[in-house]
Design a protein around this motif. Sequence first.
Motif, PDB file in Angstrom:
ATOM      1  N   THR A  61       0.680  -1.225   0.072  1.00 40.50           N
ATOM      2  CA  THR A  61       0.062   0.061  -0.117  1.00 40.50           C
ATOM      3  C   THR A  61       0.958   1.345  -0.020  1.00 40.50           C
ATOM      4  N   ASP A  62       0.302   2.416  -0.635  1.00 43.14           N
ATOM      5  CA  ASP A  62       1.017   3.641  -0.429  1.00 43.14           C
ATOM      6  C   ASP A  62       1.070   4.084   1.046  1.00 43.14           C
ATOM      7  N   LYS A  66       5.049   4.585   1.101  1.00 41.29           N
ATOM      8  CA  LYS A  66       5.388   5.870   1.032  1.00 41.29           C
ATOM      9  C   LYS A  66       4.944   6.972   2.211  1.00 41.29           C
ATOM     10  N   GLU A  67       3.998   6.776   2.987  1.00 36.60           N
ATOM     11  CA  GLU A  67       3.492   7.528   3.896  1.00 36.60           C
ATOM     12  C   GLU A  67       3.546   7.533   5.290  1.00 36.60           C
ATOM     13  N   GLU A 117       1.627  12.584   3.315  1.00 35.63           N
ATOM     14  CA  GLU A 117       1.082  12.830   1.911  1.00 35.63           C
ATOM     15  C   GLU A 117       1.068  14.108   1.503  1.00 35.63           C
ATOM     16  N   ARG A 198       4.650  -4.119  -7.670  1.00 35.86           N
ATOM     17  CA  ARG A 198       3.306  -3.794  -6.876  1.00 35.86           C
ATOM     18  C   ARG A 198       2.417  -4.792  -7.201  1.00 35.86           C
TER      19      ARG A 198
END
Length: 420
Positions: A61-62, A66-67, A117, A198
């Motif tokens: 998952t993002d 990434k977050e 984000e 992914r």
Amino acid sequence: MKREQIQAPKGVSEYVPPRSASFEWIRDQLIAPAKAAGYQLMELPVFEDTNLFSRGVGESTDVVSKEMYTFEDRGGRSITLRPEGTAGVMRAVIEHSLDRGQLPVKVFYSGAYFRAERPQAGRYRQFYQVGVESIGLDDPAIDAEIIALADTAFKNIGLRKYRLEITSLGDVQSRAAHKVDLVAFLKTLDLDEATQARAEINPLRLFDDKREEVRKKMLKAPLLMDYLSETSRANFSQVCSYLDALGITYTVNPRMVRGLDYYTGTTFEFIHEDLGAQSGIGGGGRYDGLMETLGGADLSGIGFGLGVDRILLAAEAEGVLVENQFASDLFIIPLGHPAKEMALSVAQNLRQSGFKVEIAFGDRALKGAMKAADKSGSAFAIVLGESELTSGAVELKRMKDGELSSVKISDLGKALSAHA
Ligand code: HAM
């Protein structure tokens, strides 16, 4: 020398008066239906072991890749500021053995969540959610109840311009059957390496790709909805018929992908029309297997997270918020020290009887204090000076028409009720 100002970190949402009153009202409205249905508060830490989210929410998952706000604490442990609430609730349910008590475990929570984000209107790095989880029973009627709790809250707030999208992500068998065909389909596409990676972790994620060229390619992808097992299909149509019976309108969106990997079965999102790109005001779904993944029993659960910040924006856009300013019943203006002492105790007594009372502090001139009383929106005002202290009586001024009545200080409570 004037020192440099310090500002809030980029992208956080925060609420100060007077708007904080609207925020508080919205949050309470979102919680109220859950409380009325027997859901109980869970208050959990805002930071957790990083593994909880990488394992619970999913590496593909993002949110996880990434977050996350991840850091090492002073003992060298990897810690993450919670990006969402469900994984923490599962951790706590397992840790406190609630899964071995009465089922379902029904909880709600409310607080700050953190995702690194790119900030924009309605998307923040610290934001607020109200969430609800029902853990331990797999009954389509619970799915309908959960969805209805959110829908009722939105209706109570007065929102009209929102819609509910719903789908089923099926059970293990459904997803396994779909995965075979989806993976075969993805092999026929010309995808870059990162996207292929992914897809390998979770091929469903490709339905969520924001790039136009990938979206186009995915239009022909096989849909999980068409692979639902008998049980999943029956459960989903049961959920839909309960929603119909409740008069809750929805559209079935077989392409819905949620940003978190734990979803199975009934999955849903509430979308508001006035919010532009950040239109998701809440979402959730069922999560078979999450608890087991986190080392607990093999129990299913379902819940939602509602974005308080976005719901406030939606309520403002629809103009459904009433002026929510604090207005007291009585505004006391003391003149001098003995009067302040009296004002403090009069105010305390009246507040204890349920009245809202403000005192004008700071030795302002009478005229200025009267103006403040006026501005405060208070229903009544009194002046406490030497003569009032001696006589034990005050002139109670009704602010809306200036009417004065002479009242004993000890009778103020009665007078406030009588003259209101
Ligand atoms: P989610 O969809 O990731 O689900 O978040 C729920 C809601 O939080 C979103 O619909 C949105 O309104 C709000 N939200 C998310 N990120 C932001 C942001 N950066 N800024 C402002 N608002 C945001 C979950 O978090 C799941 N834990 C929900 C759930 C509970 N599923 C089952 N149980």
